[in-house]
Design an enzyme around this catalytic site. Structure first.
Site, PDB file in Angstrom:
ATOM      1  N   ASP A  85       3.029   4.593  -0.057  1.00 20.93           N
ATOM      2  CA  ASP A  85       3.531   3.712   0.988  1.00 20.93           C
ATOM      3  C   ASP A  85       4.417   2.683   0.284  1.00 20.93           C
ATOM      4  O   ASP A  85       4.203   2.369  -0.882  1.00 20.93           O
ATOM      5  CB  ASP A  85       2.342   3.039   1.688  1.00 20.93           C
ATOM      6  CG  ASP A  85       2.784   2.348   2.969  1.00 20.93           C
ATOM      7  OD1 ASP A  85       3.959   2.484   3.342  1.00 20.93           O
ATOM      8  OD2 ASP A  85       1.944   1.667   3.572  1.00 20.93           O
ATOM      9  N   ASP A 120       9.954  -0.410   5.350  1.00 20.16           N
ATOM     10  CA  ASP A 120      10.196  -0.636   6.777  1.00 20.16           C
ATOM     11  C   ASP A 120       9.769  -2.045   7.157  1.00 20.16           C
ATOM     12  O   ASP A 120       9.348  -2.830   6.314  1.00 20.16           O
ATOM     13  CB  ASP A 120       9.453   0.404   7.630  1.00 20.16           C
ATOM     14  CG  ASP A 120       7.941   0.286   7.510  1.00 20.16           C
ATOM     15  OD1 ASP A 120       7.464  -0.263   6.498  1.00 20.16           O
ATOM     16  OD2 ASP A 120       7.231   0.746   8.406  1.00 20.16           O
ATOM     17  N   CYS A 276     -26.999   9.740   1.097  1.00 22.10           N
ATOM     18  CA  CYS A 276     -28.048   9.546   2.097  1.00 22.10           C
ATOM     19  C   CYS A 276     -29.344  10.248   1.698  1.00 22.10           C
ATOM     20  O   CYS A 276     -30.421   9.840   2.139  1.00 22.10           O
ATOM     21  CB  CYS A 276     -27.565  10.017   3.459  1.00 22.10           C
ATOM     22  SG  CYS A 276     -26.159   9.037   4.017  1.00 22.10           S
TER      23      CYS A 276
HETATM   24 ZN   LIG Z   1     -24.295  10.251   4.018  1.00 21.84          ZN
END
Ligand SMILES: [Zn+2]
Length: 506
Positions: A85, A120, A276
């Site tokens: 960018d 831009d 997790c």
């Molecule tokens: Zn996860």
């Protein structure tokens, strides 16, 4: 440069060729900080992201001219596709930055970006039209200046489209960019639109730009929310970048398939990624820095899964069903998805006429589905007979093989040739018996009671069919079911309601 392999709605699975490799799209490009990475770029690649976005201006400011020798891939430690960018966004964030469009091109060419966005002037969410007009003309002016100094043609140059909430300005901005010869456009989506869940605005902005540029590759800035990914894909966005995984992580927000939840509000971890799997307790006990990193990694897993799920749905031809499912996650998304039927022509172009599976209908949103609208339009081309018999569609498909159809033919006897026999089938409307085996008229499923629940939406299209047909006589057949709906239809059409016995004498 860009090849489309499969389409559904306005979405497509494509291949974008860059000098850094061929990128399968739709693709999400995580935003990588050029030198301060909480999740290192190498790991981002390992998690399955083939491309990343980084900021050319910040990278150059930090590494200096040395960067031009080293190259951006080495500097950030990513050996896939790197999009840069220009730093235009910083203008919005921190006021003016001291860089010219010519310098941006020189830097991006020097560092060897694979996809490079021109400098831009972001419109943001301003409601001031004059200000928006100014940013668009500035952006066009900057693109013209950039074009003059571009030397490397092996880089995919990406022209930013501005205009904010002013759809005509977005169109103008996109058209100018295409006229200058840029094949790939990138729509600046104001962060505020995403943060305030103004998905309806997002739909209007993207569809305005896509109406001007339906074919070339299309980038959407900042669409890294599990809810915006299927929507963006359905509208034909091929790439999108997002820093959301890290911004949310720093804010203690945990992504789920349906949104984000603050970590301390979680009782369970609804995910089975390696982070997790450690469990909530372990995650909570980590020190700040480690927790941010782990949350960011989890967020990347969720985003990756969302992109893959969306692509799979597209590939199976059930992107609409998937989007309808997602629409239930948030009323604002529901509202935005509803708005898509305003753009049904654009969605229909990419929707295959035949899919190897049945369509599933659930509610009134399905009335705006491209396959349904397509059927109603085709009806106008069909030859019609002198008189019309309308009967309720039954579960027996195709209708020409159904018991009701046999009984109608028997009742009419020699006069059958005078009558157009058509069945009423939600959400399509009227289905002439001759075409009842044409996909997807026999290949669809809806819950019981669907007709009753959506009847009011069905009547206008039936009326339109009847009126445009110029029939000398219209009969509504009562076969004992759907009594209330049939009386409503016959009175709306001022048609006679008859049973099979009456039909024999009609
Ligand atoms: Zn996860």
């Amino acid at each position: 440069m860009f090849e489309v392999k499969e389409t559904d709605l306005a979405g497509r699975i494509g291949r974008l060729r860059t000098k850094g490799g061929t990128l399968e799209t739709p693709a999400l490009l995580p935003v990588i900080h050029p030198y301060r990475q909480e999740v290192e770029a190498g790991l981002v690649k390992e998690l399955g992201f083939e491309a990343v976005m980084t900021n050319a201006y910040l990278a150059y400011k930090h590494y200096g001219p040395e960067l031009l020798e080293k190259g951006i891939h080495k500097a950030i430690g990513f050996d896939g596709v790197v999009m840069t960018d220009s730093g235009g966004y910083q203008v919005l964030e921190y006021g003016d930055i001291d860089i010219t469009p010519e310098e941006v091109v020189r830097i991006e060419e020097g560092m060897g970006s694979d996809l490079a966005v021109l400098l831009d002037r972001p419109t943001g969410l301003t409601r001031d039209r004059a200000e928006a007009e100014w940013t668009v003309s500035e952006t066009i002016g900057l693109a013209k200046r950039s074009l003059k100094v571009i030397r490397r043609r092996d880089i995919v140059w990406v022209a930013p489209v501005q205009g904010g909430v002013f759809e005509d300005l977005v169109k103008l901005s996109a058209r100018e960019a295409l006229d200058l010869g840029f094949e790939m456009l990138a729509l600046g989506s104001p962060t505020e639109v995403m943060e305030s869940y103004r998905f309806d605005m997002l739909v209007r902005m993207v569809m305005a730009a896509k109406s001007v540029s339906p074919f070339g590759p299309f980038h959407l800035f900042g669409a890294g929310h599990p809810l915006t990914i299927p929507l963006a894909v359905a509208m034909g966005c091929d790439t999108f970048d997002s820093a959301s995984y890290i911004l949310y992580a720093k804010d203690g927000r945990y992504m789920t398939d349906w949104g984000t939840v603050r970590l301390e509000e979680l009782n369970y971890l609804p995910c089975s990624c390696p982070v997790c799997s450690k469990g909530l307790e372990e995650l909570m006990e980590m020190d700040e820095e480690e927790r941010v990193r782990n949350l960011a990694i989890h967020n990347l897993y969720v985003l990756k899964k969302e992109v893959e799920a969306t692509k799979e749905a597209l590939s199976e031809g059930r992107l609409w069903e998937y989007l309808m499912l997602k629409a239930r996650a948030h009323p604002r998304l529901y509202q935005a998805v509803k708005l898509l039927s305003d753009y049904v022509d654009m969605l229909e172009d990419g929707t295959p006429s035949f899919k190897p599976r049945a369509l599933f209908f659930f509610d009134e949103l399905d009335y705006g589905r491209p396959e349904v609208v397509r059927h109603r339009r085709r009806l106008n081309w069909m030859r019609k007979r002198e008189k019309l018999i309308l009967a309720l569609g039954t579960g027996e498909r195709p209708f020409y093989g159904s018991k009701v159809h046999r009984e109608i033919l028997k009742a009419l006897g020699d006069r059958a040739g005078e009558f157009q026999i058509s069945f009423i089938l939600p959400p399509f409307g009227v289905v002439p018996v001759e075409v009842s085996d044409v996909y997807p008229l026999s290949q669809n499923e809806a819950p019981e009671g669907y007709l009753e629940e959506t009847a009011k939406l069905l009547i206008p299209s039936i009326r339109e069919y009847v009126e445009s047909g110029g029939f000398s006589k219209v009969l509504v057949l009562d076969t004992g079911s759907g009594g209330e709906f049939l009386s409503a239809i016959s009175s709306a059409l001022k048609a006679e309601l008859v049973d099979l016995k009456g039909l024999a004498q009609a």
